[in-house]
Motif scaffolding. Structure first.
Motif, PDB file in Angstrom:
ATOM      1  N   SER A 199     -15.841 -10.401 -13.994  1.00  0.00           N
ATOM      2  CA  SER A 199     -15.405  -9.154 -14.607  1.00  0.00           C
ATOM      3  C   SER A 199     -15.341  -8.040 -13.579  1.00  0.00           C
ATOM      4  O   SER A 199     -14.445  -7.198 -13.621  1.00  0.00           O
ATOM      5  CB  SER A 199     -16.362  -8.767 -15.745  1.00  0.00           C
ATOM      6  OG  SER A 199     -16.278  -9.682 -16.806  1.00  0.00           O
ATOM      7  N   ASN A 200     -16.302  -8.013 -12.662  1.00  0.00           N
ATOM      8  CA  ASN A 200     -16.280  -6.989 -11.614  1.00  0.00           C
ATOM      9  C   ASN A 200     -15.035  -7.113 -10.751  1.00  0.00           C
ATOM     10  O   ASN A 200     -14.417  -6.119 -10.367  1.00  0.00           O
ATOM     11  CB  ASN A 200     -17.531  -7.095 -10.738  1.00  0.00           C
ATOM     12  CG  ASN A 200     -18.770  -6.596 -11.451  1.00  0.00           C
ATOM     13  OD1 ASN A 200     -18.670  -5.800 -12.372  1.00  0.00           O
ATOM     14  ND2 ASN A 200     -19.930  -7.086 -11.042  1.00  0.00           N
ATOM     15  N   ARG A 201     -14.651  -8.350 -10.420  1.00  0.00           N
ATOM     16  CA  ARG A 201     -13.446  -8.544  -9.614  1.00  0.00           C
ATOM     17  C   ARG A 201     -12.216  -8.068 -10.381  1.00  0.00           C
ATOM     18  O   ARG A 201     -11.369  -7.360  -9.847  1.00  0.00           O
ATOM     19  CB  ARG A 201     -13.279 -10.020  -9.262  1.00  0.00           C
ATOM     20  CG  ARG A 201     -14.325 -10.528  -8.287  1.00  0.00           C
ATOM     21  CD  ARG A 201     -13.960 -11.925  -7.795  1.00  0.00           C
ATOM     22  NE  ARG A 201     -15.022 -12.413  -6.933  1.00  0.00           N
ATOM     23  CZ  ARG A 201     -16.067 -13.103  -7.368  1.00  0.00           C
ATOM     24  NH1 ARG A 201     -16.186 -13.384  -8.643  1.00  0.00           N
ATOM     25  NH2 ARG A 201     -17.000 -13.506  -6.539  1.00  0.00           N
ATOM     26  N   LEU A 202     -12.127  -8.468 -11.646  1.00  0.00           N
ATOM     27  CA  LEU A 202     -10.998  -8.047 -12.458  1.00  0.00           C
ATOM     28  C   LEU A 202     -10.961  -6.535 -12.610  1.00  0.00           C
ATOM     29  O   LEU A 202      -9.894  -5.910 -12.547  1.00  0.00           O
ATOM     30  CB  LEU A 202     -11.081  -8.700 -13.837  1.00  0.00           C
ATOM     31  CG  LEU A 202     -10.552 -10.127 -13.963  1.00  0.00           C
ATOM     32  CD1 LEU A 202     -10.865 -10.674 -15.350  1.00  0.00           C
ATOM     33  CD2 LEU A 202      -9.064 -10.179 -13.719  1.00  0.00           C
ATOM     34  N   LEU A 203     -12.129  -5.930 -12.814  1.00  0.00           N
ATOM     35  CA  LEU A 203     -12.193  -4.476 -12.988  1.00  0.00           C
ATOM     36  C   LEU A 203     -11.697  -3.763 -11.736  1.00  0.00           C
ATOM     37  O   LEU A 203     -10.912  -2.816 -11.819  1.00  0.00           O
ATOM     38  CB  LEU A 203     -13.632  -4.053 -13.318  1.00  0.00           C
ATOM     39  CG  LEU A 203     -13.862  -2.555 -13.535  1.00  0.00           C
ATOM     40  CD1 LEU A 203     -13.024  -2.061 -14.711  1.00  0.00           C
ATOM     41  CD2 LEU A 203     -15.340  -2.272 -13.768  1.00  0.00           C
ATOM     42  N   ALA A 204     -12.139  -4.226 -10.555  1.00  0.00           N
ATOM     43  CA  ALA A 204     -11.702  -3.612  -9.302  1.00  0.00           C
ATOM     44  C   ALA A 204     -10.196  -3.741  -9.124  1.00  0.00           C
ATOM     45  O   ALA A 204      -9.512  -2.794  -8.707  1.00  0.00           O
ATOM     46  CB  ALA A 204     -12.435  -4.254  -8.121  1.00  0.00           C
ATOM     47  N   ASP A 205      -9.653  -4.908  -9.462  1.00  0.00           N
ATOM     48  CA  ASP A 205      -8.213  -5.121  -9.321  1.00  0.00           C
ATOM     49  C   ASP A 205      -7.421  -4.289 -10.326  1.00  0.00           C
ATOM     50  O   ASP A 205      -6.341  -3.775 -10.011  1.00  0.00           O
ATOM     51  CB  ASP A 205      -7.878  -6.605  -9.495  1.00  0.00           C
ATOM     52  CG  ASP A 205      -8.378  -7.450  -8.335  1.00  0.00           C
ATOM     53  OD1 ASP A 205      -8.703  -6.867  -7.290  1.00  0.00           O
ATOM     54  OD2 ASP A 205      -8.449  -8.684  -8.482  1.00  0.00           O
ATOM     55  N   MET A 206      -7.954  -4.136 -11.540  1.00  0.00           N
ATOM     56  CA  MET A 206      -7.277  -3.321 -12.554  1.00  0.00           C
ATOM     57  C   MET A 206      -7.235  -1.853 -12.132  1.00  0.00           C
ATOM     58  O   MET A 206      -6.213  -1.172 -12.283  1.00  0.00           O
ATOM     59  CB  MET A 206      -8.001  -3.458 -13.900  1.00  0.00           C
ATOM     60  CG  MET A 206      -7.823  -4.793 -14.585  1.00  0.00           C
ATOM     61  SD  MET A 206      -6.259  -4.910 -15.480  1.00  0.00           S
ATOM     62  CE  MET A 206      -6.621  -3.906 -16.919  1.00  0.00           C
ATOM     63  N   ILE A 207      -8.353  -1.350 -11.604  1.00  0.00           N
ATOM     64  CA  ILE A 207      -8.408   0.052 -11.168  1.00  0.00           C
ATOM     65  C   ILE A 207      -7.380   0.295 -10.071  1.00  0.00           C
ATOM     66  O   ILE A 207      -6.665   1.302 -10.073  1.00  0.00           O
ATOM     67  CB  ILE A 207      -9.829   0.409 -10.684  1.00  0.00           C
ATOM     68  CG1 ILE A 207     -10.795   0.447 -11.876  1.00  0.00           C
ATOM     69  CG2 ILE A 207      -9.840   1.747  -9.949  1.00  0.00           C
ATOM     70  CD1 ILE A 207     -12.244   0.588 -11.490  1.00  0.00           C
ATOM     71  N   GLU A 208      -7.292  -0.654  -9.126  1.00  0.00           N
ATOM     72  CA  GLU A 208      -6.329  -0.483  -8.036  1.00  0.00           C
ATOM     73  C   GLU A 208      -4.897  -0.530  -8.562  1.00  0.00           C
ATOM     74  O   GLU A 208      -4.046   0.278  -8.176  1.00  0.00           O
ATOM     75  CB  GLU A 208      -6.523  -1.565  -6.975  1.00  0.00           C
ATOM     76  CG  GLU A 208      -5.572  -1.379  -5.804  1.00  0.00           C
ATOM     77  CD  GLU A 208      -5.712  -2.470  -4.758  1.00  0.00           C
ATOM     78  OE1 GLU A 208      -4.943  -2.444  -3.790  1.00  0.00           O
ATOM     79  OE2 GLU A 208      -6.584  -3.338  -4.921  1.00  0.00           O
ATOM     80  N   ALA A 209      -4.614  -1.462  -9.456  1.00  0.00           N
ATOM     81  CA  ALA A 209      -3.254  -1.587  -9.982  1.00  0.00           C
ATOM     82  C   ALA A 209      -2.837  -0.326 -10.744  1.00  0.00           C
ATOM     83  O   ALA A 209      -1.717   0.165 -10.604  1.00  0.00           O
ATOM     84  CB  ALA A 209      -3.151  -2.811 -10.889  1.00  0.00           C
ATOM     85  N   LEU A 210      -3.771   0.232 -11.520  1.00  0.00           N
ATOM     86  CA  LEU A 210      -3.456   1.409 -12.323  1.00  0.00           C
ATOM     87  C   LEU A 210      -3.327   2.679 -11.482  1.00  0.00           C
ATOM     88  O   LEU A 210      -2.910   3.725 -11.986  1.00  0.00           O
ATOM     89  CB  LEU A 210      -4.513   1.600 -13.407  1.00  0.00           C
ATOM     90  CG  LEU A 210      -4.407   0.599 -14.574  1.00  0.00           C
ATOM     91  CD1 LEU A 210      -5.679   0.587 -15.394  1.00  0.00           C
ATOM     92  CD2 LEU A 210      -3.212   0.944 -15.449  1.00  0.00           C
ATOM     93  N   ALA A 211      -3.713   2.584 -10.199  1.00  0.00           N
ATOM     94  CA  ALA A 211      -3.509   3.721  -9.296  1.00  0.00           C
ATOM     95  C   ALA A 211      -2.059   3.822  -8.837  1.00  0.00           C
ATOM     96  O   ALA A 211      -1.663   4.804  -8.211  1.00  0.00           O
ATOM     97  CB  ALA A 211      -4.426   3.582  -8.070  1.00  0.00           C
ATOM     98  N   ASP A 212      -1.254   2.814  -9.145  1.00  0.00           N
ATOM     99  CA  ASP A 212       0.150   2.799  -8.736  1.00  0.00           C
ATOM    100  C   ASP A 212       0.901   3.969  -9.385  1.00  0.00           C
ATOM    101  O   ASP A 212       0.719   4.243 -10.575  1.00  0.00           O
ATOM    102  CB  ASP A 212       0.780   1.468  -9.167  1.00  0.00           C
ATOM    103  CG  ASP A 212       2.094   1.188  -8.462  1.00  0.00           C
ATOM    104  OD1 ASP A 212       2.989   2.045  -8.535  1.00  0.00           O
ATOM    105  OD2 ASP A 212       2.217   0.110  -7.851  1.00  0.00           O
TER     106      ASP A 212
END
Length: 471
Positions: free
Chosen positions: A71-84
């Motif tokens: 979940s931590n990995r997914l959360l980090a990737d989601m935060i980065e993607a939503l910064a687009d």
């Protein structure tokens, strides 16, 4: 797990469904009410110690496997993607994102795949607009990136292959015997494959070439012994465990045949690394010598890169090593390999933080650089880096140069020889680093390359600071 509340409803639901139990029956066996179980599965209540003990006792659950790492990995990737910028700076709050990654990880991964496809399409449109006519070229993620994400989300540990690799090490590698010779004798004795170590033409640049008709495995004499041993073990994986590897690839359900073929090579590589550095023996020696990379490299006849990568894969249930992150970075700052068993998650796009000591490794290629670092979330790490070169051929032949990065959270520092003379209790000793400028919120970083994508710029023509904008 002590000291923090566990909200892992998806894991509990999976255990219940695996045993084909209703919520009422499952709750009854755990000694709790059905409503309490329903709240646990929906992450409205955390797991108590009594429930954890009941899971271990009644259903033989290894409670060390109940973690939030994925979940931590997914959360980090989601935060980065939503910064687009595609999302216009609007994004759900952290709690909402956490609920999605914990309760609906498949939705989160589908979202990341969609964002990846959109980003890839945008980049290709900007560079080669004629690719619009290519069938499917803009909607599919790059095969290598898809495979890299696959290993990332399985914690870079493949239990079936790891155990089989340990069996190979026990059968073929005797103490004091060179790995190349031992593995060559094994593959010839068991599979009638002749290993030929010859001077391959520099123009070919081939490390391994297997001819199934003549049953000959050709290796380059100019490659290091650790490289040639790795290539023999790779071929053994394909010969002995090809069916299992293909089954694992099929289960991964990749979007393209290319991704499946790349993953097959990656799994054979995984087996090879695990055979040269067998799990139990390697973990014991790593602990004994406090993770001294050179000692481990010399003992197993492996490269520093092989040792560092293996340290990041020691995630076997019931016998886990220190959670390390590992990355390989080129001179432009591009991350060409990445894995993290820690909270630190590498950026999927862009270069690595310029304040990270991995870049300094190129300045002192013979040394292991050390750094005490703190990421924006307040987590502190002991970071190690070392430059490596791979030269093949004569004076005019190209030389591959990379820097390796290895690190762990500071709470494990006492288990590493590299922390002995560092002042880990000093606040000033820790350097602030980020993940990538595009998602880093540090406002006072003198090395910032680009502003963070989520933040609105404040540009003042009458004031000039170290960076030409505020946010």
């Amino acid at each position: 797990m002590r000291g923090r509340k566990l909200f892992i409803g998806r894991n509990i639901r999976a255990i219940r469904e695996q045993h084909q139990l209703t919520q009422a029956n499952f709750a009854n066996q755990l000694g709790i009410s059905t409503s309490y179980l329903n709240q646990i599965e929906n992450n409205q209540r955390h797991l108590s110690a009594n429930v954890l003990l009941s899971l271990a006792e009644k259903f033989s659950v290894d409670i060390t496997t109940l973690s939030e790492d994925d979940s931590n990995r997914l959360l980090a990737d989601m935060i980065e993607a939503l910064a687009d910028p595609l999302f216009g700076g609007e994004s759900p709050n952290g709690q909402d994102l956490k609920l999605v990654t914990q309760n609906a990880p498949a939705v989160a991964k589908a979202f990341l795949s969609m964002h990846h496809a959109l980003r890839r399409a945008g980049e290709q449109l900007a560079e080669l607009d004629d690719t619009l006519e290519r069938s499917g070229a803009l909607t599919e993620p790059a095969p290598y990136e898809e495979v890299r994400d696959y290993f990332h989300y399985i914690d870079n540990y493949v239990h079936e292959l790891d155990v089989l690799a340990e069996d190979l090490a026990e059968a073929a590698l005797q103490r004091g015997q060179k790995s190349v010779r031992a593995l060559a004798e094994y593959i010839e004795r068991k599979h009638r494959v002749h290993v030929s170590v010859a001077n391959i033409s520099a123009d070919e640049r081939v490390l391994r070439s297997y001819h199934s008709v003549s049953r000959t495995l050709k290796l380059d004499s100019r490659a290091s012994e650790s490289t040639n041993a790795f290539q023999i073990a790779h071929q053994i994986a394909l010969i002995e465990h090809g069916d299992l590897i293909r089954d694992i690839v099929n289960r991964a359900d990749f979007r393209s045949e290319d991704a499946g073929a790349i993953c097959q090579i990656g799994l054979a590589n995984y087996f090879a690394g695990a055979a040269l550095l067998p799990y139990g023996q390697f973990l014991d020696l790593a602990r004994t010598h406090r993770h001294d990379l050179e000692i481990l490299s010399d003992h197993f006849g492996a490269s520093i890169e092989q040792v560092s990568h293996r340290l990041s894969t020691l995630q076997r249930n019931g016998s886990k090593g220190i959670p390390f992150f590992f990355a390989r970075v080129d001179q432009a700052g591009n991350i060409t390999k990445r894995h993290s068993a820690t909270k630190l998650q590498f950026a999927r796009f862009g270069s690595a933080c310029p304040l990270w000591n991995v870049h300094r490794a190129f300045e002192t290629p013979e040394q292991i650089c050390r750094q005490l670092a703190e990421t924006p979330d307040g987590v502190r790490y002991l970071c190690l880096s070392k430059a490596v070169t791979k030269k093949k051929g004569g004076f005019r032949e190209p030389v591959q140069r990379h820097a390796l990065a290895l690190g762990c959270e500071i709470i494990h520092a006492s288990e590493l020889v590299y922390a002995d003379d560092l002042d880990i209790k000093s606040e000033q000793a820790f350097e602030p680093i980020g993940i990538s400028c595009r998602i880093c919120d540090r406002s006072n970083c003198h090395q910032r390359a680009v502003p963070p994508l989520k933040r609105k710029l404040d540009i003042d023509e009458n004031t000039r600071t170290v960076i030409p904008y505020k946010f």
